[in-house]
Design a protein around this motif. Sequence first.
Motif, PDB file in Angstrom:
ATOM      1  N   ASN A 114      58.614 -81.479  47.635  1.00 50.98           N
ATOM      2  CA  ASN A 114      59.090 -80.959  48.930  1.00 50.98           C
ATOM      3  C   ASN A 114      58.197 -81.376  50.087  1.00 50.98           C
ATOM      4  OD1 ASN A 114      56.938 -79.326  48.217  1.00 50.98           O
ATOM      5  ND2 ASN A 114      58.047 -77.378  48.402  1.00 50.98           N
ATOM      6  N   GLU A 138      51.526 -83.365  50.518  1.00 48.59           N
ATOM      7  CA  GLU A 138      51.735 -84.262  51.660  1.00 48.59           C
ATOM      8  C   GLU A 138      50.559 -85.223  51.841  1.00 48.59           C
ATOM      9  OE1 GLU A 138      49.692 -80.675  53.499  1.00 48.59           O
ATOM     10  OE2 GLU A 138      51.056 -81.095  51.845  1.00 48.59           O
ATOM     11  N   GLY A 165      65.842 -81.692  50.107  1.00 51.67           N
ATOM     12  CA  GLY A 165      66.857 -82.699  50.377  1.00 51.67           C
ATOM     13  C   GLY A 165      68.040 -82.605  49.429  1.00 51.67           C
ATOM     14  N   THR A 167      59.611 -73.642  52.502  1.00 51.50           N
ATOM     15  CA  THR A 167      60.478 -74.794  52.290  1.00 51.50           C
ATOM     16  C   THR A 167      61.832 -74.497  52.907  1.00 51.50           C
ATOM     17  OG1 THR A 167      59.340 -75.398  50.243  1.00 51.50           O
ATOM     18  CG2 THR A 167      61.563 -76.274  50.548  1.00 51.50           C
ATOM     19  N   GLU A 168      62.244 -75.343  53.846  1.00 53.00           N
ATOM     20  CA  GLU A 168      63.439 -75.070  54.638  1.00 53.00           C
ATOM     21  C   GLU A 168      64.673 -74.809  53.780  1.00 53.00           C
ATOM     22  OE1 GLU A 168      64.940 -76.960  58.719  1.00 53.00           O
ATOM     23  OE2 GLU A 168      65.425 -78.233  57.004  1.00 53.00           O
ATOM     24  N   SER A 202      61.781 -89.330  44.645  1.00 56.27           N
ATOM     25  CA  SER A 202      60.398 -89.435  45.123  1.00 56.27           C
ATOM     26  C   SER A 202      59.398 -88.806  44.161  1.00 56.27           C
ATOM     27  CB  SER A 202      60.270 -88.770  46.500  1.00 56.27           C
ATOM     28  OG  SER A 202      60.719 -87.428  46.453  1.00 56.27           O
ATOM     29  N   GLN A 207      67.833 -84.298  45.726  1.00 58.28           N
ATOM     30  CA  GLN A 207      67.035 -83.560  44.750  1.00 58.28           C
ATOM     31  C   GLN A 207      67.723 -82.248  44.355  1.00 58.28           C
ATOM     32  OE1 GLN A 207      62.346 -82.257  44.073  1.00 58.28           O
ATOM     33  NE2 GLN A 207      63.047 -82.767  46.106  1.00 58.28           N
ATOM     34  N   ASN A 237      60.721 -79.635  52.467  1.00 59.46           N
ATOM     35  CA  ASN A 237      62.148 -79.925  52.368  1.00 59.46           C
ATOM     36  C   ASN A 237      62.412 -80.636  51.051  1.00 59.46           C
ATOM     37  OD1 ASN A 237      64.874 -80.132  53.655  1.00 59.46           O
ATOM     38  ND2 ASN A 237      64.471 -82.316  53.391  1.00 59.46           N
ATOM     39  N   VAL A 268      58.175 -84.872  51.286  1.00 55.52           N
ATOM     40  CA  VAL A 268      58.544 -86.206  51.783  1.00 55.52           C
ATOM     41  C   VAL A 268      59.082 -86.138  53.196  1.00 55.52           C
ATOM     42  CG1 VAL A 268      60.065 -88.174  51.435  1.00 55.52           C
ATOM     43  CG2 VAL A 268      58.970 -87.099  49.467  1.00 55.52           C
ATOM     44  N   ASP A 269      60.001 -85.254  53.442  1.00 55.53           N
ATOM     45  CA  ASP A 269      60.676 -85.167  54.737  1.00 55.53           C
ATOM     46  C   ASP A 269      60.391 -83.800  55.340  1.00 55.53           C
ATOM     47  OD1 ASP A 269      62.315 -85.589  56.917  1.00 55.53           O
ATOM     48  OD2 ASP A 269      64.172 -85.125  55.829  1.00 55.53           O
ATOM     49  N   LEU A 270      59.152 -83.616  55.817  1.00 55.82           N
ATOM     50  CA  LEU A 270      58.767 -82.318  56.361  1.00 55.82           C
ATOM     51  C   LEU A 270      59.569 -82.006  57.620  1.00 55.82           C
ATOM     52  CD1 LEU A 270      54.882 -82.446  55.947  1.00 55.82           C
ATOM     53  CD2 LEU A 270      56.588 -81.495  54.382  1.00 55.82           C
ATOM     54  N   LYS A 271      59.931 -80.733  57.780  1.00 60.63           N
ATOM     55  CA  LYS A 271      60.747 -80.310  58.907  1.00 60.63           C
ATOM     56  C   LYS A 271      59.871 -79.701  59.999  1.00 60.63           C
ATOM     57  CE  LYS A 271      64.439 -81.765  56.985  1.00 60.63           C
ATOM     58  NZ  LYS A 271      65.097 -82.988  57.512  1.00 60.63           N
TER      59      LYS A 271
END
Length: 316
Positions: A172, A133, A185, A224-225, A155, A188, A183, A174-177
């Motif tokens: 995992n 990140e 996605g 990771t969600e 990404s 991917q 995450n 890019v779009d942290l929850k």
Amino acid sequence: MSAFDHDHAHGDPRLSRRKVLECMTWAGTGVLWSIAGGVPHALGLIDSAQAAEPTGLTFLQISDSHIGFDKPANPNAIGTLEEAIGRIKAMPVKPSFMIHTGDISHLSKASEFDDADRIISQARLDVHYVPGEHDFIDEEVKLYRERYGRGTKGSGWYSFDASGVHFIGLVNVVDLKAGGLGNLGAEQLAWLEDDLRGRSKSTPIVVFAHIPLWTVYPTWGWGTEDGARALDYLKGFGSVTVLNGHIHQVMQKVEGNVTFHTARSTAFPQPAPGTAPSPGPMKVADDKLRGLLGIASIIFKPGDERLAIIDTPLQG
């Protein structure tokens, strides 16, 4: 990502029986992996004076260099990365390549990536990267992609083959929850399912990403969600190894056919899960720092898929 082809292993060195049956001391700023009989085994980053001769394909894992970090937990992150690379350069048997599992930089600055590249290149190894990140902080989120993302998908995810092993680099960060959970996605995950489709179930798989794909400590975002969905695609394969960074400490878990392993940072330690109010750089006495970045012992016996990893300080 690297454009090199690793389908040809380096020679045919043999593992020292004494070192295998006893234990091996290694510098925990990286992890040396050997693949023999289709199963990856962590040998550790072995000091040059005690180096074993691994069998088959070997590769290194380093993580969380955080170049640009200069806070009290380690005001010289450049220096400790240089130490790690120095140990790699001193190894008498060179690994085939290196994997870096993210947070190359601390603030995604061009100068930080420049310094990291200058130091890591001194190992004279091909390097495969995935982002952390901290590598995606720049305003246009392009510096990492321009340097390391060429030829990747989305990404920055990709795969390659080396000596019969299939390697998969996932992104995992890019779009942290909520709480900072990683995450992958839908896009991917669809790519991953397609990448694995039609592959022989006997193919050894090595997956590497920054944030652990298994749930280490969700309160701190250490997981990771949608990692379980990725792992579902891997269930049918006989040997799966998942390598991560992010938490700056060694943790290992074996679940069925999957071995999970997180790596230390070359920059600074973080507290063990739940032992502090929050995660983050952990300040220790100056003379203790390398003890937390440094040494571990591994007991590795042929035919035993479980590894006993015992932390041992570089000093004291």
